[in-house]
Scaffold this active site. Structure first.
Site, mmCIF file in Angstrom:
data_model
loop_
_atom_site.group_PDB
_atom_site.id
_atom_site.type_symbol
_atom_site.label_atom_id
_atom_site.label_comp_id
_atom_site.label_asym_id
_atom_site.label_seq_id
_atom_site.Cartn_x
_atom_site.Cartn_y
_atom_site.Cartn_z
ATOM 1 N N HIS A 31 1.132 -1.445 -0.309
ATOM 2 C CA HIS A 31 0.101 0.133 -0.049
ATOM 3 C C HIS A 31 0.961 0.962 0.072
ATOM 4 C CE1 HIS A 31 -3.668 -2.356 0.707
ATOM 5 N NE2 HIS A 31 -3.677 -1.712 0.089
ATOM 6 N N ARG B 42 -10.821 4.334 -0.473
ATOM 7 C CA ARG B 42 -10.101 3.557 0.666
ATOM 8 C C ARG B 42 -10.403 3.980 1.415
ATOM 9 N NH1 ARG B 42 -6.085 1.932 -3.839
ATOM 10 N NH2 ARG B 42 -5.730 -0.194 -3.628
ATOM 11 N N ARG C 61 -15.366 2.978 -0.489
ATOM 12 C CA ARG C 61 -15.617 1.362 -0.201
ATOM 13 C C ARG C 61 -15.196 1.171 1.434
ATOM 14 N NH1 ARG C 61 -9.609 -2.228 -0.928
ATOM 15 N NH2 ARG C 61 -9.412 -0.670 -0.073
ATOM 16 N N GLU D 61 -12.189 -10.123 -4.912
ATOM 17 C CA GLU D 61 -11.086 -9.836 -5.693
ATOM 18 C C GLU D 61 -10.050 -10.854 -4.380
ATOM 19 O OE1 GLU D 61 -9.320 -6.515 -2.762
ATOM 20 O OE2 GLU D 61 -11.504 -6.925 -1.245
ATOM 21 N N ASN E 172 -5.792 -6.412 -6.839
ATOM 22 C CA ASN E 172 -4.110 -6.498 -6.162
ATOM 23 C C ASN E 172 -4.033 -8.080 -5.295
ATOM 24 O OD1 ASN E 172 -3.650 -3.840 -7.573
ATOM 25 N ND2 ASN E 172 -4.266 -2.877 -5.467
ATOM 26 N N ASP E 173 -4.843 -7.690 -4.612
ATOM 27 C CA ASP E 173 -5.768 -9.062 -4.043
ATOM 28 C C ASP E 173 -6.239 -10.451 -4.840
ATOM 29 O OD1 ASP E 173 -5.059 -8.350 -0.919
ATOM 30 O OD2 ASP E 173 -6.870 -6.683 -1.246
ATOM 31 N N ARG F 170 1.603 -10.499 -1.396
ATOM 32 C CA ARG F 170 1.672 -9.168 -1.966
ATOM 33 C C ARG F 170 3.105 -7.935 -1.425
ATOM 34 N NH1 ARG F 170 -3.948 -5.781 -1.607
ATOM 35 N NH2 ARG F 170 -3.011 -3.874 -2.029
ATOM 36 N N CYS G 18 -10.441 -1.880 -10.005
ATOM 37 C CA CYS G 18 -9.745 -0.712 -9.209
ATOM 38 C C CYS G 18 -8.700 -0.772 -8.481
ATOM 39 C CB CYS G 18 -11.470 -0.079 -8.402
ATOM 40 S SG CYS G 18 -11.090 -1.876 -7.054
HETATM 41 C C1 PEP Z 1 -7.045 -5.049 -4.505
HETATM 42 O O1 PEP Z 1 -7.118 -5.970 -3.413
HETATM 43 O O2 PEP Z 1 -6.861 -4.557 -5.877
HETATM 44 C C2 PEP Z 1 -7.807 -3.431 -3.834
HETATM 45 C C3 PEP Z 1 -8.248 -2.350 -5.343
HETATM 46 O O3 PEP Z 1 -8.319 -3.354 -2.871
HETATM 47 P P1 PEP Z 1 -6.592 -2.763 -1.792
HETATM 48 O O4 PEP Z 1 -4.992 -2.736 -2.989
HETATM 49 O O5 PEP Z 1 -6.933 -1.254 -1.363
HETATM 50 O O6 PEP Z 1 -6.172 -3.833 -1.054
HETATM 51 MG MG MG Z 2 -8.269 -5.018 -1.730
#
Ligand code: PEP
Ligand code: MG
Length: 539
Positions: free
Chosen positions: A188, A295, A331, A429, A452-453, A463, A500
């Site tokens: 993050h 977020r 979110r 996700e 991402n997740d 990650r 996203c």
């Molecule tokens: C993701 O997981 O792709 C996402 C957008 O949320 P975050 O990166 O905040 O977990």
């Molecule tokens: Mg996520």
């Protein structure tokens, strides 16, 4: 000149002074000292320095924010001089022959405990101020820094690692670049750097010698190089590179105001990801069409208590109002994993990324969830708001969420509090959500794919784990098939589908996403115009 190398996670060139950031130590070592008088003098000097820092902060806040907000630093200055506090520390140094850091730490804890035991909200609130002052003194005494706020000008921050709760506390216009010894490309902190539009280098082979603070530095976010005290030739080359990058960005300005349509006329909704109210300026500046991911958990980080309904309402209302009718997708909080806030008191977990986080916390603590939902729904009266829920794995969760949402709406109706027509969506996700996307789609208005997740859970790669960055591959066919399936299931049931996660801004995949039928892409504001260009060039 010294050159260091790391892995760039966001490009750009930063030229400025270096600043070595070290966390103030949580646990302070107790040491026996030989010369109490010298130790008292060391403490007194630190106290003077803290006073100067607070004076600087007070003046800056007065100028930038307002007199009322600056008062907090005046209160800190007074506490710093408080006789009981000062004599507690000097007494301990003289009588127990302990080091100044330890004396400050113990006296600070005792003072804070005293405030906390008082039967008055205002006085209890002072405990946090005492902690702040102790931390500042300990940071000065131990040669670490509380934060970049102590710097008079914008700086290149060098740190071992940065948690999101630390990064959010930096003043954005005070940071030119982030360079960390640890960290991963998908963390993050990297995401925040993109959002802040500053170069970011992780796994850099830098030293964190406090003497580097104040020296000249250059960060080349294209190559991952860091130059310390650059020579004239390097400085000139890098200044030229920076200029070219600025010119390139200027060229993209001509895309402002143009529709985001493909050559064949398909409109792709081009939205932005934000983490705070401040980010809205950059959303508007880059002519984004909405906010596809707010977020909201960043509102919960870097503080000691839950944000109240009123505090949250003000932020959501401001964001929604500033967007002036454009869509804002909030979110609900995604705390847990790398985004930790102590006051949530989440027991230590073996596997936090797969632990008690996000919607799991919200469904377990409905009072926290309802407070946030009330704030969002109240704010929805001021524009176009949607809400989406992270880390969904089952239909039962979505049904439960919808029940709670109905309760919140009914309570607001009964209290005659207006709210808007709020679209409900979920983040897709987890592989579980993808596999039951056909069952989830009828329950919601939209899906937003969190790549991402989704990549981390599909490939079973943490990650956050820097040593696995090379195989964390969101282009993996398994991930792309997950995306394809999610879009198909959404469309089959009348829902729309966006992305996203960071992959939405990966321009190598833009054409493929369009072919898959994607309806929306939500990216860091800095990518908006370049992505619009890419979409307009696609069939
Ligand atoms: C993701 O997981 O792709 C996402 C957008 O949320 P975050 O990166 O905040 O977990
Ligand atoms: Mg996520």
């Amino acid at each position: 000149m010294e050159t260091r190398q790391g892995k760039s996670v966001f490009s750009g060139v930063a030229i400025g002074k270096l600043f070595v950031y070290k966390k103030a130590k949580q646990v302070v070592d107790k040491k026996t000292i030989e010369d109490p008088a010298a130790e008292v003098a060391r403490y007194m000097a630190a106290k003077e320095k803290a006073k100067e820092q607070l004076e600087m902060l007070k003046e800056k806040t007065m100028k930038d924010v307002g007199e009322a907000e600056a008062e907090i630093f005046e209160a800190h200055q007074m506490l710093l001089e408080d006789l009981d506090f000062v004599e507690g520390i000097t007494g301990m140094i003289e009588n127990d022959k302990v080091n100044a850091e330890y004396a400050v730490f113990v006296t600070g804890e005792q003072c804070a405990a005293l405030f906390l035991s008082m039967d008055d909200d205002y006085m209890r609130g002072r405990a946090a101020d005492v902690n702040d002052i102790s931390n500042r003194l300990i940071a000065i005494l131990s040669g670490t820094q509380v934060s970049a706020e102590a710097m008079p000008e914008p700086v290149i921050i060098m740190a071992e690692d940065l948690a999101p709760s630390e990064t959010v506390q930096f003043e954005k216009d005070k940071i030119l670049a982030l360079v960390t010894q640890k960290g991963s490309a998908n963390s993050h902190t990297a995401i925040l750097a993109r959002m802040m539009n500053i170069p970011c280098i992780v796994t850099a082979d830098i030293d964190l010698d406090p003497d580097l603070t104040g020296k000249n530095g250059i960060v080349d976010g294209f190559t991952g190089k860091i130059y310390i005290e650059p020579d004239e030739v390097t400085a000139a080359v890098m200044a030229e590179k920076k200029k070219r990058e600025e010119e390139r960005k200027l060229l993209l300005q001509s895309l402002k105001g143009l529709p985001t349509v493909t050559k064949s006329g398909k409109h792709i909704h081009l939205y932005s990801n934000i983490g705070s109210e401040e980010d809205v300026d950059s959303v508007l500046e880059n002519d984004s069409e909405g906010i596809g991911l707010f977020r909201s958990e960043f509102l919960y980080l870097g503080r000691d208590t839950y944000p109240t309904e009123e505090e949250q309402f003000q932020v959501y209302k401001n964001v929604i109002s500033k967007m002036n009718g454009k869509k804002v997708i909030i979110r609900t909080l995604d705390i847990g994993a790398d985004k930790q806030a102590d006051y949530f008191q989440i027991p230590k977990e073996e596997n936090p990324a797969m632990g008690f986080r996000a919607i799991r916390i919200c469904l377990h603590r409905p009072e926290v969830f309802k407070t946030q939902l009330r704030a969002i729904y109240r704010a929805s009266a001021y524009g176009t708001a949607s809400v989406m829920f992270p880390m969904i794995i089952s239909v039962a969760e979505v049904k439960k969420i919808k029940e709670i949402v109905e309760e919140v709406k009914n309570e607001l109706r009964q209290a005659d509090i207006p709210f808007g027509d709020v679209e409900l969506g979920i983040m897709v996700e987890t592989p579980a959500a993808v596999m039951i996307a056909d069952m989830l789609a009828p329950e919601v208005d939209f899906f937003s794919i969190g790549t991402n997740d989704l990549t981390q859970y599909t490939l079973a790669i943490d990650r956050q784990n820097q040593s696995l960055d090379d195989i964390y591959d969101p282009h993996h066919e398994a991930v792309l098939r997950m995306i394809q399936r999610t879009i198909e299931c959404a469309h089959a049931h009348g829902a729309w589908c966006g992305i996203c996660g960071e992959l939405g801004a990966d321009m190598e995949l833009t054409r493929r996403f369009i072919q898959m039928g994607i309806d929306e892409l939500s990216v860091s504001p800095v990518f908006t115009l370049e992505l619009r260009k890419k979409i307009r060039e696609a069939e």
